[in-house]
Design a protein around this motif. Sequence first.
Motif, short mmCIF file in Angstrom:
data_model
loop_
_atom_site.label_atom_id
_atom_site.label_comp_id
_atom_site.label_asym_id
_atom_site.label_seq_id
_atom_site.Cartn_x
_atom_site.Cartn_y
_atom_site.Cartn_z
N LYS A 79 0.82 -1.22 0.00
CA LYS A 79 0.00 0.00 0.00
C LYS A 79 0.85 1.26 0.00
CE LYS A 79 -4.24 -1.89 1.88
NZ LYS A 79 -5.11 -2.05 3.04
N LYS A 80 1.99 1.22 0.70
CA LYS A 80 2.87 2.39 0.72
C LYS A 80 3.37 2.72 -0.69
CE LYS A 80 4.55 2.39 5.44
NZ LYS A 80 5.59 2.77 6.34
N ILE A 81 3.79 1.70 -1.42
CA ILE A 81 4.32 1.92 -2.78
C ILE A 81 3.22 2.42 -3.71
CG2 ILE A 81 5.32 0.76 -4.80
CD1 ILE A 81 6.78 -1.08 -2.72
N ILE A 82 2.06 1.79 -3.65
CA ILE A 82 0.95 2.21 -4.52
C ILE A 82 0.50 3.62 -4.16
CG2 ILE A 82 -1.47 1.75 -5.10
CD1 ILE A 82 -0.67 -1.30 -4.88
N LYS A 83 0.39 3.92 -2.87
CA LYS A 83 -0.03 5.26 -2.41
C LYS A 83 1.00 6.31 -2.85
CE LYS A 83 -3.12 7.34 0.22
NZ LYS A 83 -4.50 7.41 -0.19
N TYR A 84 2.26 5.94 -2.77
CA TYR A 84 3.35 6.84 -3.19
C TYR A 84 3.14 7.29 -4.64
CZ TYR A 84 8.16 8.21 -4.37
OH TYR A 84 9.27 8.90 -4.81
#
Length: 200
Positions: A79-84
């Motif tokens: 989720k962190k990578i996608i949100k980034y």
Amino acid sequence: MKQDKRKLILTAAEQCFAKYGYKKTTMEDISHIVGLSKAAMYYYFNNKGEIYITIVTDAYRTLVRELREEIEKDLSCDKKIIKYFQKRLEWLYKQSYILTQITQDELIAFNNFGGGIVEEIGMEERKILMKVLQKCINDSIFRKFDVEKVSNYLFILVDGIYNFYQPSTSMEIMTQERNEVIKNDISTALQLFIRGMKPD
């Protein structure tokens, strides 16, 4: 005092760019909102292009700060990578209404004046993603790999999809619908890529 006036000019310029477009906006339009003479405007900025560059670099710095805050949230690595990247896409979409109106000569001037600043901010931005990847490796969520290389691959993947969907002419504005398609395709591609970073 000078900084306050600069902020007022930048805010007024953003309003003008949104209302009239970059090309049609004049220094007079901006000065009228701020309540300064056109001559006084040149005390703060040399031209409209410099105002634009300042707006973009300030917005880019804000994006980097928000990205940093985003990765501090208690989210999974995926989720962190996608949100980034979603946050980056939102920023690009907001900038697209001006970017489509910039001429080639103005882009060259931008690179000469603001290119170094943008590159410096870009490095800060990439370090944020590399920090996420490294933490995911340290937590054994991802297998070991070269963090810098994989970070570059992720940017190439996302930028490639984004550029594939760019309007066919430079004067065509990115629509919200097209932006949503890009976001969905990038999210799907990232999920596939992330799956490959996990241990077997």
